[in-house]
Design a protein around this motif. Structure first.
Motif, PDB file in Angstrom:
ATOM      1  N   LEU A 437      -7.510 -28.439  11.441  1.00  0.00           N
ATOM      2  CA  LEU A 437      -6.181 -28.403  10.837  1.00  0.00           C
ATOM      3  C   LEU A 437      -6.013 -27.173   9.948  1.00  0.00           C
ATOM      4  CD1 LEU A 437      -3.436 -29.690  10.205  1.00  0.00           C
ATOM      5  CD2 LEU A 437      -4.556 -30.988   8.374  1.00  0.00           C
ATOM      6  N   GLU A 438      -6.999 -26.913   9.101  1.00  0.00           N
ATOM      7  CA  GLU A 438      -6.883 -25.773   8.195  1.00  0.00           C
ATOM      8  C   GLU A 438      -6.974 -24.452   8.946  1.00  0.00           C
ATOM      9  OE1 GLU A 438      -9.669 -26.250   4.980  1.00  0.00           O
ATOM     10  OE2 GLU A 438      -8.424 -27.790   4.024  1.00  0.00           O
ATOM     11  N   SER A 439      -7.748 -24.421  10.026  1.00  0.00           N
ATOM     12  CA  SER A 439      -7.798 -23.208  10.849  1.00  0.00           C
ATOM     13  C   SER A 439      -6.447 -22.952  11.499  1.00  0.00           C
ATOM     14  CB  SER A 439      -8.879 -23.338  11.936  1.00  0.00           C
ATOM     15  OG  SER A 439     -10.161 -23.379  11.363  1.00  0.00           O
ATOM     16  N   MET A 440      -5.801 -24.027  11.974  1.00  0.00           N
ATOM     17  CA  MET A 440      -4.478 -23.881  12.582  1.00  0.00           C
ATOM     18  C   MET A 440      -3.486 -23.309  11.573  1.00  0.00           C
ATOM     19  SD  MET A 440      -1.857 -26.806  13.976  1.00  0.00           S
ATOM     20  CE  MET A 440      -1.438 -27.241  12.275  1.00  0.00           C
ATOM     21  N   ILE A 441      -3.527 -23.813  10.358  1.00  0.00           N
ATOM     22  CA  ILE A 441      -2.600 -23.338   9.331  1.00  0.00           C
ATOM     23  C   ILE A 441      -2.885 -21.886   8.968  1.00  0.00           C
ATOM     24  CG2 ILE A 441      -1.906 -23.634   6.926  1.00  0.00           C
ATOM     25  CD1 ILE A 441      -2.363 -26.636   7.276  1.00  0.00           C
ATOM     26  N   MET A 442      -4.155 -21.571   8.753  1.00  0.00           N
ATOM     27  CA  MET A 442      -4.468 -20.224   8.298  1.00  0.00           C
ATOM     28  C   MET A 442      -4.203 -19.177   9.378  1.00  0.00           C
ATOM     29  SD  MET A 442      -7.966 -18.559   6.787  1.00  0.00           S
ATOM     30  CE  MET A 442      -8.756 -18.545   8.381  1.00  0.00           C
ATOM     31  N   TYR A 443      -4.778 -19.381  10.566  1.00  0.00           N
ATOM     32  CA  TYR A 443      -4.626 -18.360  11.608  1.00  0.00           C
ATOM     33  C   TYR A 443      -3.206 -18.330  12.167  1.00  0.00           C
ATOM     34  CZ  TYR A 443      -9.636 -17.652  11.369  1.00  0.00           C
ATOM     35  OH  TYR A 443     -10.900 -17.338  10.922  1.00  0.00           O
ATOM     36  N   GLY A 444      -2.475 -19.449  12.054  1.00  0.00           N
ATOM     37  CA  GLY A 444      -1.071 -19.447  12.464  1.00  0.00           C
ATOM     38  C   GLY A 444      -0.216 -18.581  11.568  1.00  0.00           C
ATOM     39  N   SER A 445      -0.664 -18.363  10.338  1.00  0.00           N
ATOM     40  CA  SER A 445       0.087 -17.498   9.420  1.00  0.00           C
ATOM     41  C   SER A 445      -0.163 -16.022   9.689  1.00  0.00           C
ATOM     42  CB  SER A 445      -0.289 -17.827   7.969  1.00  0.00           C
ATOM     43  OG  SER A 445      -1.637 -17.454   7.704  1.00  0.00           O
ATOM     44  N   PHE A 446      -0.994 -15.714  10.704  1.00  0.00           N
ATOM     45  CA  PHE A 446      -1.310 -14.317  11.007  1.00  0.00           C
ATOM     46  C   PHE A 446      -0.301 -13.684  11.970  1.00  0.00           C
ATOM     47  CE2 PHE A 446      -5.973 -13.452   9.831  1.00  0.00           C
ATOM     48  CZ  PHE A 446      -5.859 -14.242   8.688  1.00  0.00           C
ATOM     49  N   TYR A 447       0.699 -14.454  12.420  1.00  0.00           N
ATOM     50  CA  TYR A 447       1.701 -13.882  13.323  1.00  0.00           C
ATOM     51  C   TYR A 447       2.341 -12.638  12.699  1.00  0.00           C
ATOM     52  CZ  TYR A 447       1.726 -17.712  16.717  1.00  0.00           C
ATOM     53  OH  TYR A 447       1.390 -18.609  17.693  1.00  0.00           O
ATOM     54  N   TYR A 448       2.765 -12.782  11.446  1.00  0.00           N
ATOM     55  CA  TYR A 448       3.442 -11.662  10.777  1.00  0.00           C
ATOM     56  C   TYR A 448       2.530 -10.444  10.716  1.00  0.00           C
ATOM     57  CZ  TYR A 448       5.289  -8.836   6.953  1.00  0.00           C
ATOM     58  OH  TYR A 448       5.737  -7.789   6.182  1.00  0.00           O
ATOM     59  N   LEU A 449       1.282 -10.663  10.361  1.00  0.00           N
ATOM     60  CA  LEU A 449       0.325  -9.568  10.226  1.00  0.00           C
ATOM     61  C   LEU A 449       0.118  -8.849  11.555  1.00  0.00           C
ATOM     62  CD1 LEU A 449      -1.940  -8.142   8.497  1.00  0.00           C
ATOM     63  CD2 LEU A 449      -3.490  -9.864   9.417  1.00  0.00           C
ATOM     64  N   THR A 450      -0.120  -9.607  12.622  1.00  0.00           N
ATOM     65  CA  THR A 450      -0.418  -8.981  13.907  1.00  0.00           C
ATOM     66  C   THR A 450       0.824  -8.331  14.515  1.00  0.00           C
ATOM     67  OG1 THR A 450      -0.148 -11.136  14.978  1.00  0.00           O
ATOM     68  CG2 THR A 450      -2.376 -10.446  14.437  1.00  0.00           C
ATOM     69  N   VAL A 451       1.992  -8.951  14.344  1.00  0.00           N
ATOM     70  CA  VAL A 451       3.220  -8.324  14.833  1.00  0.00           C
ATOM     71  C   VAL A 451       3.461  -7.009  14.100  1.00  0.00           C
ATOM     72  CG1 VAL A 451       5.735  -8.530  14.913  1.00  0.00           C
ATOM     73  CG2 VAL A 451       4.305 -10.464  15.605  1.00  0.00           C
ATOM     74  N   LYS A 452       3.275  -7.025  12.805  1.00  0.00           N
ATOM     75  CA  LYS A 452       3.452  -5.809  12.005  1.00  0.00           C
ATOM     76  C   LYS A 452       2.488  -4.715  12.455  1.00  0.00           C
ATOM     77  CE  LYS A 452       3.026  -4.137   7.226  1.00  0.00           C
ATOM     78  NZ  LYS A 452       2.711  -4.550   5.825  1.00  0.00           N
ATOM     79  N   CYS A 453       1.205  -5.049  12.597  1.00  0.00           N
ATOM     80  CA  CYS A 453       0.207  -4.055  13.012  1.00  0.00           C
ATOM     81  C   CYS A 453       0.496  -3.538  14.420  1.00  0.00           C
ATOM     82  CB  CYS A 453      -1.197  -4.663  12.965  1.00  0.00           C
ATOM     83  SG  CYS A 453      -1.813  -4.982  11.303  1.00  0.00           S
ATOM     84  N   THR A 454       0.941  -4.441  15.305  1.00  0.00           N
ATOM     85  CA  THR A 454       1.244  -4.040  16.676  1.00  0.00           C
ATOM     86  C   THR A 454       2.418  -3.076  16.718  1.00  0.00           C
ATOM     87  OG1 THR A 454       0.396  -6.132  17.538  1.00  0.00           O
ATOM     88  CG2 THR A 454       1.869  -4.871  18.968  1.00  0.00           C
ATOM     89  N   VAL A 455       3.475  -3.391  15.976  1.00  0.00           N
ATOM     90  CA  VAL A 455       4.653  -2.512  15.936  1.00  0.00           C
ATOM     91  C   VAL A 455       4.284  -1.143  15.383  1.00  0.00           C
ATOM     92  CG1 VAL A 455       6.908  -2.162  14.861  1.00  0.00           C
ATOM     93  CG2 VAL A 455       6.313  -4.401  15.801  1.00  0.00           C
ATOM     94  N   LEU A 456       3.509  -1.129  14.296  1.00  0.00           N
ATOM     95  CA  LEU A 456       3.101   0.147  13.700  1.00  0.00           C
ATOM     96  C   LEU A 456       2.248   0.955  14.670  1.00  0.00           C
ATOM     97  CD1 LEU A 456       2.235  -0.969  10.041  1.00  0.00           C
ATOM     98  CD2 LEU A 456       4.247   0.300  10.814  1.00  0.00           C
ATOM     99  N   ALA A 457       1.357   0.269  15.392  1.00  0.00           N
ATOM    100  CA  ALA A 457       0.509   0.962  16.365  1.00  0.00           C
ATOM    101  C   ALA A 457       1.346   1.554  17.488  1.00  0.00           C
ATOM    102  CB  ALA A 457      -0.540   0.012  16.918  1.00  0.00           C
TER     103      ALA A 457
END
Length: 557
Positions: A437-457
């Motif tokens: 459950l906690e892994s789902m919550i934590m890694y699910g919050s990484f959408y913003y981070l990965t989208v941001k990094c992908t766009v910048l790349a």
């Protein structure tokens, strides 16, 4: 060194399962999606459905199958591989073979005295230690100066300009004053701990091995001192042995001759992961320098492979490292991985796909490893199609729900396998459920981070080497919320848009974690009694390492 695996079968199973799932989802997509939408006079939407299946769905299915197949294969090969390694480690080193090994401790404003002191306590006697320092903080420079004062045999090399981060720090020594002064070197991160017989064991692999250029050793995150580290270190402790053992057993063999050649074709590619790794001088000299890239470990591994050197993973030789100390540290590391993988992809994909030293399966394996972190951004794009774009044009919600399954399967595949291994190792069932459950919550919050990094790349913004923070301070609810405000805002906008358009809130389960991930930041505030005791012990060890090194410290067990 001959691998236990006689025939590479990993991708035979992966491709078989993947093809079956592709057929099932493809049939459903064509029958109830593309054909229906096309007959309704919506060719653009039908094409988007085809793209969602042809690109996103198939990619997610592939990663899901791969994430489940690796642990199954690991269960099959772990005991034979361990037995094979123990046979090598049982052999003595020849008395007339006494190579010089250098421990290269890299630091940038994160020097940890007890860690380096522990690494220096090796059973092999021809080891020299070099601190490769490009620190700018005077506090850490003073710590290093004091350490070298009480350890006069330690060489201190300053890379004052700090060009090209860790790669530049290593090259500043290896390509200049350190050239030809060693036979092998070990790369250490600032928080690295090594077994006392680490060097001795590694040398046995090189002596009895076959064209071995790089040896990556196993790691555990065992020096965790708060609830955040205690909980999420399980992911790293599963990933290291599972992924790397399988890749090592299935990676085939090369020969670094004048014209490198394949001795045995492989299914996978094993790579060095940047620390706790031993490299031979002959291997390093063949490619000349660490590429000035953020992912210098992957890049140098590829340079070695293209010269015909073999890379292996040793399950029976251990290092000990810290898991990122809090949510901020984990995000810094993940951001670095994401942007570095894009940088690696741009630099090496053409060279790797042209080479005849790697099979097609190995190239695919390396590509999937590279795209592992950026996949979160692709998941977000697929979720947007299924929960906003398709409902906007009245595409049936039943079809959209089915097409979400590959995304969710990919999302959960890694944490599920982690949980299974922890359960097998004795973790109580409800603790496993809490971890999931906690892994789902934590890694699910990484959408913003990965989208941001992908766009910048994709916009061509250069990847940046950010040092993962090593210290933690107590954080309030307000501070945790504000530190994650980007992810929270990003997720709320997505959720509101989805509800307005699709009018189906259950489809948004994958976006909810982005609003709750900030709560995981607070876990770093909590320490058990054993955590506090461990922190006190390590603080004392730092003092001894700086002022009383005659005290033999045996932290590693």
């Amino acid at each position: 060194m001959v691998s236990y695996s006689k025939k590479s079968t990993l991708y035979l199973w992966i491709f078989t399962a993947w093809a079956l799932l592709m057929f099932l989802f493809g049939y459903y997509t064509v029958r109830d999606g593309i054909i229906v939408t096309w007959d309704q006079g919506k060719p653009v939407m039908a094409v988007l459905e085809g793209v969602n299946f042809g690109v996103f769905t198939n990619l997610f299915l592939f990663f899901s199958v791969q994430n489940f197949t690796y642990p199954i294969m690991y269960q099959h090969i772990k005991n034979p591989e361990a037995k094979h390694e123990r046979k090598i480690l049982a052999k003595p080193l020849p008395s007339d073979w006494h190579p010089i090994v250098k421990l290269l401790y890299t630091t940038y404003n994160d020097f940890i005295p007890y860690a380096l002191n522990e690494c220096m306590n090796q059973t092999y006697d021809n080891v020299k230690t070099v601190i490769l320092d490009n620190s700018t903080d005077q506090h850490f420079i003073n710590l290093i100066r004091q350490f070298c004062k009480v350890h006069p045999d330690v060489e201190w090399v300053r890379d004052v300009p700090n060009h090209h981060a860790k790669a530049g720090n290593l090259d500043n020594y290896l390509c200049h004053e350190g050239r030809d002064t060693y036979d092998y070197f070990v790369i250490l991160d600032s928080d690295e701990l090594l077994q006392p017989d680490f060097v001795e064991k590694c040398l046995k692999f090189f002596y009895y091995g076959n064209h071995l250029g790089i040896l990556q050793c196993n790691h555990i995150s065992g020096r965790n001192d708060n609830a955040f580290m205690d909980m999420f270190a399980h992911s790293g402790n599963s990933f290291w042995p599972v992924q790397n053992s399988v890749r090592s057993s299935e990676n085939g063999y090369l020969a670094p001759t004048k014209h490198p050649q394949v001795i045995k074709p492989g299914d996978t590619v094993d790579i060095g992961l940047g620390h706790g790794v031993m490299v031979s001088r002959k291997c390093f000299d063949s490619f000349g320098e660490f590429p000035w890239m953020v992912a210098e470990d992957m890049c140098s591994s590829c340079e070695a492979l293209l010269k015909g050197w073999n890379i292996k993973f040793a399950t029976q030789i251990y290092g000990n490292e810290e898991f990122p100390i809090n949510m901020e540290a984990l995000m810094v590391r993940s951001s670095k991985f994401c942007s570095a993988n894009f940088q690696f992809f741009n630099r090496y994909v053409r060279r790797l796909f042209k080479t005849k030293l790697l099979t097609r399966r190995q190239k695919l394996d390396l590509l999937s490893f590279t795209l592992n972190v950026p996949t979160f951004a692709l998941m977000y794009m697929s979720l947007i199609l299924c929960s906003i774009v398709f409902p906007l044009d009245r595409v049936p919600m039943g079809y959209n729900a089915i097409m979400l399954l590959p995304t969710l399967l990919c999302y959960f595949s890694q944490s599920i396998t982690d949980g299974v291994f922890e359960f097998q190792d004795g973790m109580p069932f409800w603790d496993v459920m809490k971890y999931e459950l906690e892994s789902m919550i934590m890694y699910g919050s990484f959408y913003y981070l990965t989208v941001k990094c992908t766009v910048l790349a994709l916009l061509g913004v250069p990847a940046k080497f950010n040092v993962t923070p090593k210290s933690n301070t107590k954080i309030t609810y307000h501070q945790a919320f504000m530190e994650n405000i980007g992810s929270i805002t990003f997720s709320l906008i997505t959720i509101i848009t989805c509800i307005v358009i699709s009018r189906s809130s259950w489809i948004l389960l994958s976006f909810v974690p982005g609003c709750l991930g900030w709560l995981m930041s607070l876990k770093a505030n909590h320490q058990s009694k054993s955590d506090k005791k461990k922190q006190k012990i390590l603080s004392d060890y730092n003092y001894y390492a700086l002022y009383h090194p005659e005290h033999v410290l045996k932290w590693y067990e």
